[in-house]
Design a protein around this motif. Structure first.
Motif, PDB file in Angstrom:
ATOM      1  N   HIS A  34     -34.965 -71.235   9.800  1.00 12.14           N
ATOM      2  CA  HIS A  34     -33.662 -71.908   9.912  1.00 12.14           C
ATOM      3  C   HIS A  34     -33.389 -72.794   8.694  1.00 12.14           C
ATOM      4  O   HIS A  34     -32.232 -72.941   8.286  1.00 12.14           O
ATOM      5  CB  HIS A  34     -33.598 -72.783  11.175  1.00 12.14           C
ATOM      6  CG  HIS A  34     -33.851 -72.049  12.458  1.00 12.14           C
ATOM      7  ND1 HIS A  34     -33.947 -70.687  12.551  1.00 12.14           N
ATOM      8  CD2 HIS A  34     -34.023 -72.528  13.727  1.00 12.14           C
ATOM      9  CE1 HIS A  34     -34.157 -70.346  13.826  1.00 12.14           C
ATOM     10  NE2 HIS A  34     -34.214 -71.446  14.554  1.00 12.14           N
ATOM     11  N   SER A  64     -32.275 -73.922  16.192  1.00 15.87           N
ATOM     12  CA  SER A  64     -31.234 -73.377  15.330  1.00 15.87           C
ATOM     13  C   SER A  64     -29.990 -74.261  15.355  1.00 15.87           C
ATOM     14  O   SER A  64     -29.411 -74.564  14.320  1.00 15.87           O
ATOM     15  CB  SER A  64     -30.877 -71.980  15.809  1.00 15.87           C
ATOM     16  OG  SER A  64     -30.884 -71.940  17.223  1.00 15.87           O
ATOM     17  N   GLU A 133     -29.224 -67.573  14.244  1.00 15.77           N
ATOM     18  CA  GLU A 133     -30.553 -67.737  13.635  1.00 15.77           C
ATOM     19  C   GLU A 133     -31.546 -67.138  14.622  1.00 15.77           C
ATOM     20  O   GLU A 133     -31.935 -67.768  15.596  1.00 15.77           O
ATOM     21  CB  GLU A 133     -30.808 -69.218  13.336  1.00 15.77           C
ATOM     22  CG  GLU A 133     -29.724 -69.765  12.406  1.00 15.77           C
ATOM     23  CD  GLU A 133     -29.977 -71.180  11.868  1.00 15.77           C
ATOM     24  OE1 GLU A 133     -29.388 -71.539  10.846  1.00 15.77           O
ATOM     25  OE2 GLU A 133     -30.783 -71.921  12.480  1.00 15.77           O
TER      26      GLU A 133
END
Ligand SMILES: Cc1ncc(C[n+]2csc(CCOP(=O)(O)OP(=O)(O)O)c2C)c(N)n1
Ligand code: SF4
Lengths: 346, 613
Positions: A34, A64, A133
């Motif tokens: 991330h 995320s 993500e």
């Protein structure tokens, strides 16, 4: 960054240095995918010279979804509810269509609790860059499988996932998203090109970014580990982004590349790796995603783009000025209008 | 109260001979089948009486079903202006074979029955006035089309009633013209059907005492349902974003609003100053409102109980992240999917505390359509001033039935957009702290996304934060923030609409809110006239309760709190607010049947309680 030569700080076309696009210090695990995505977002906004004040960053819940804190400190942010960022983003853009919206979500956030809002976001074609993500696990709650985990992949606890994954890209194409791509947090070049193109696209840009969780999903047996993705990632095409203001130098022999012109005049140049793949063909995109799924391939690249579809905001035919700041005289009808409407009720 | 209630001169002569004339005080019940198209006929009947200057109210009692089940419409004319439900039926129109016998059995002696001749009801009882009418034949005189005939049967009973009750035929025809304003052919057919009914009724011998006589008590008034009134309130509050998910009984609120917006807020270039989005569910509808409110729009949604439950998560976020939002909750009967087409005041507690943790919301409680308009509009000012979700609680009775009302006043005060810092403010101040209580009222300043200043941005989240909106789990930050939010609710007490109080020094007080008000007005008269019991009355219009509420309770030995739910929800909130000593004076009077509350029930309950105390 300390530099020996006291050169003038680099700045973008707005005269802003890169630092003005950074965010707070990340509290995610060192090495988390991330973080790399946040860096690419910083670069993309900086390079395109988008004023950070015009941007809103929205997210759901998860590791995320914390990332909006780590890029663009000068932009308003909304870390909303688990899986419900799409509705909040929709409302924000209804209120102010002049904003540039970037939504950050996780695979749990998007494909499990939030799948309902996700599918409706895709079908509305809201102008937003929506980044998943995707690490195949719930990071923040420590390692449970998400709905994008592959069949047979192994959790750190040893559990084996038996359920088929949801392919968020196939779902997005199916539902009408107008820019759908997959990338890998470790592929700096491809991810940057895709993010910039997504920002230049007017419509829903859905980017599924494989983003390994170094803490809970980076082991042997995981299909979302760095090693696995690096090993198996296969690009559909090679991408380069040509901003609207740059001269277009011919880099590739004609016939091997395809330029997709985006809304602000910039282009996404696709150099073919796969013979004849045209991302403007929706049916083709769906079949290609299905075969990738079947072969266990980690396919990356731009799967589908449609620059001609109206967005939700186009369909609503709103006045140019943001609804949020319209003056009273534009939003409260006159005394005479009230009289007329009441007369009908007499 | 079978005696004449006519304002002014009651006519004591009795055409039927048995009873004194009952003028301008009657209830009519029309029993039909859902989907049979009786709505237009009932509206015409109501309008004709209204046009004669007689106060009138109408209520639909309908099943949760599209077609085929029994449905009733009750209309009440009252010279004294009573508009609450009256359980006794004076005139029954029996059109539904399924329920006719039961409907007749339930009547009090002396009532009149207009019925479809083939039903053969007249042999059922001897203490009623029966009027058989061959509706098929009457409708057949006007049209031979089976579908049209079915509809015209309804207008024929309006004609019959007009003759029997002395409702002026020209007023019926005027009401028909209005009802079918855009359909000349339909208007013509319906006038013919009403006339056929009127003609036929000339052959009937009047055997009941009920009549309608012209008065002058409705001049200048409107007829409108609460949902349309709320919609107008939102329109004149300058609403810009409307998101919703259909649910009975709130759908017509957004449908009316959408029509009004399309008529009044689209420019010559076809561009709109509003957005209406039908969301995928109530979670999303509320999420969109929160997103839009955060970004500065006047945003709203409308729902009912089950939808409210789904909004809980976002309601908590709106409260804690301090985002303006307006939610119209048109209450139906819960728990669960409950009785979807019946009325209650059952969401008061859940709305006040919607979501987990220490969440508290501002509620507005309109009692009449006029307040649907005024409080509906005020909700937007309060939401932005207080930066919090505001819930406007109406109910099915108020929302979906039509009511008489004075015209709605044009809002004189400019829109209150609350504490928003502009770019210029930021230039002057150099920056701001999103959650700092600089004014001591618990309300901090905010900026809107898109404000063109490097210090404008802040980070909104539902997790713990300090006063600069930074993530924080520090105990002091958490406590300070939550205490400030409570201070903000205290500020709200002084900003919300105050209660309406009629305090003349009686020992007994009554507190009510929302549509229960109408039964209380009538019950107070009954208590005074029949039992000599004087009562004071305070009608609440908002939560958190303004200071006057405590004073009212403190002034009365016993305070009956009237509401339409099982668990005395408002009384519960009130007791919590009052503290143990005053709480002991609160006497919950909660009734729930799914039907609108009637005065008799209250008179009986309060009378009995006062006798037995
Ligand atoms: C309504 C609700 N249910 C559960 C949670 C707990 N929760 C927090 S984050 C999370 C999963 C996040 O996973 P993902 O979206 O994949 O993001 P990651 O942390 O892996 O980046 C869950 C279940 C919550 N915050 N809210
Ligand atoms: S737990 Fe996983 S997803 Fe969360 S920050 Fe750490 S590496 Fe990233």
């Amino acid at each position: 960054m300390a530099d020996s030569t006291p050169a003038a700080p680099r700045a973008n076309r707005l005269g802003l240095p890169l630092a003005e696009y950074r965010g707070g210090k990340s509290t995610l695990c060192a090495g988390c995918g991330h973080n790399a995505i946040s860096e690419r977002l910083v670069d993309a906004f900086y390079e395109l010279g988008i004023p950070p004040e015009r941007v809103v960053k929205l997210s759901g819940i998860g590791c995320s979804s914390k990332s909006p804190a780590y890029f663009l400190s000068r932009a308003h942010a909304f870390n909303a509810l688990h899986g419900r960022m799409p509705s909040v983003a929709t409302g924000a853009l209804l209120a102010n269509q002049g904003l540039t919206a970037v939504g950050v979500s996780g695979d749990g956030d998007t494909a499990s609790i939030g799948v309902g809002q996700f599918v409706h976001l895709m079908r509305r074609n809201l102008p937003i860059v929506y980044v998943v993500e995707d690490n195949g696990v719930y990071g923040l709650t420590k390692g449970q499988f998400s709905a994008t985990a592959d069949v047979g992949s192994r959790a750190k606890s040893g559990a084996v996932n038996e359920l088929p994954p949801i392919d968020t890209c196939a779902l997005a194409v199916e539902l009408g998203a107008t820019f759908v791509a997959r990338s890998f947090s470790g592929d700096k070049r491809q991810l940057s090109a895709l993010l910039k193109a997504a920002l230049a696209h007017r419509g829903t840009s859905m980017l599924d970014v494989l983003s390994p969780c170094v803490t809970f999903n980076d082991h042997e047996g995981s299909t979302k580990s760095f090693a696995y993705v690096k090993e198996h990632a296969e690009a559909l095409e090679e991408l380069s982004f040509v901003p609207a203001r740059e001269d277009i130098a011919v880099e590739y022999a004609p016939g091997t590349s395809l330029d997709v012109e985006l809304h602000d005049g910039s282009r996404l140049r696709l150099s073919k790796l796969e013979e004849g793949y045209d991302p403007r063909d929706r049916i083709r995109a769906l079949t290609r995603l299905a075969t990738a799924q079947q072969r266990g391939e980690v396919l990356t690249g731009l799967f589908y783009v449609n620059t001609g579809a109206p967005t939700l905001l186009d369909q609503l035919a709103l006045v140019d000025a943001p609804l949020a700041t319209l003056p009273e005289r534009a939003t409260r009808p006159s005394r005479e209008v009230l009289e007329t409407l009441l007369a009908e009720l007499r | 109260m079978s005696e004449s209630m006519a304002a002014g001169d009651g006519d004591p002569s009795s055409p039927g001979g048995a009873r004194a004339a009952v003028v301008n005080d009657l209830s009519i019940q029309v029993a039909t089948v859902n989907g049979s198209g009786s709505q237009s006929a009932n509206t015409v009947l109501l309008r004709a009486i209204f046009q004669m200057g007689v106060p009138v109210s109408g209520k639909n009692l309908f099943p949760s079903n599209i077609a085929g089940l029994p449905t009733w419409y009750t209309l009440r004319a009252s010279a004294r202006g009573y508009v609450a439900r009256k359980p006794e039926v004076d005139v029954l129109v029996a059109m539904n074979p399924e329920t006719a016998r039961e409907d007749v059995a339930g009547l009090a002696a002396g009532a009149a029955v207009v019925y479809d001749e083939p039903l053969g009801l007249s042999s059922l009882r001897t203490d009623l006035a029966f009027y058989p009418v061959p509706f098929d034949r009457l409708a057949g005189q006007v049209s031979s089309d089976a579908r049209v005939k079915k509809l015209l049967r309804n207008m024929a009973y309006v004609g019959v009633l007009a003759r029997l009750l002395e409702i002026e035929l020209p007023e019926v025809e005027r009401a028909i013209a209005r009802q079918f304003a855009k359909k000349a052919k339909a208007a013509e057919l319906n006038v013919a059907a009403a006339r056929a009914g009127f003609e036929h009724a000339g052959q009937l011998r009047k055997q009941d005492p009920f009549t309608i006589r012209r008065l002058d008590l409705t001049r200048g008034k409107l007829i409108v349902d609460g949902n349309a009134a709320c919609a107008l309130g939102a329109l004149f509050a300058g609403v810009t974003v409307v998101t919703w998910y259909p649910i009975t009984p709130s759908s017509s609120l957004v449908e009316s609003l959408t029509r009004y917006l399309q008529r009044t807020r689209v420019g010559e270039d076809g561009r709109a100053t509003f957005a209406v989005v039908q969301a995928e569910d109530e979670l999303a509808a509320m999420g969109m409102v929160i997103g839009a409110g955060w970004a500065g729009a006047r945003a709203m949604t409308a729902t009912s109980g089950p939808g409210l439950s789904l909004m809980a998560e976002f309601a908590g976020l709106g409260y804690f992240a301090e985002v303006p939002a307006v939610v119209f909750d048109v209450q139906r009967v819960g728990p669960s999917t409950g009785l979807p087409t019946r009325t209650s005041q059952g969401d008061v507690l859940s709305a006040a505390l919607l979501s987990h943790g220490d969440t508290q919301h501002v509620l507005l409680l309109p009692a009449a359509v006029e307040e649907c308009f005024t409080l509906g509009a005020q909700a937007f000012d309060l939401a932005e001033r207080l930066q919090t979700p505001v819930f406007v609680l109406t109910d099915l009775d108020l929302g979906m039935n039509v009511w008489m009302s004075d015209p709605f006043p044009y809002p004189e005060r400019p829109l209150d957009r609350g504490k928003v810092l502009s770019k210029e403010d930021l230039e002057r101040l150099g920056g701001f702290a999103r959650y700092r209580d600089v004014d001591g009222d618990g309300i901090a300043w905010r900026t809107l996304p898109g404000t063109d200043h490097p210090k404008a941005a802040y980070f909104t989240r539902g997790t713990g934060h300090d006063d600069e909106a930074r993530y924080s789990e520090r105990a002091e930050d958490w406590e300070r923030n939550l205490l400030r939010l409570r201070r903000k609710l205290d500020t709200a007490r002084g900003l919300v609409p105050p209660p309406v109080t009629d305090d003349r020094g009686a020992e007994v007080g009554i507190i009510a809110y929302g549509s229960s008000h109408h039964a209380v007005v009538e019950a107070r008269d009954q208590l005074a006239e029949e039992r000599g019991l004087a009562t004071d009355y305070q009608r609440l219009r908002a939560y958190p309760f303004p200071e006057e509420v405590r004073a009212f309770v403190a002034r009365h030995a016993r305070v009956y709190v009237v509401e339409q739910n099982r668990d005395a929800q408002l009384a519960t909130l009130l007791r919590g607010d009052l503290g143990p000593e005053l709480a002991a004076r609160v006497r919950p009077l909660a009734r729930i049947t799914g039907l609108p509350l009637d005065a008799r029930t209250l008179t009986g309950a309060i009378g009995a309680a006062e006798e037995g105390r």
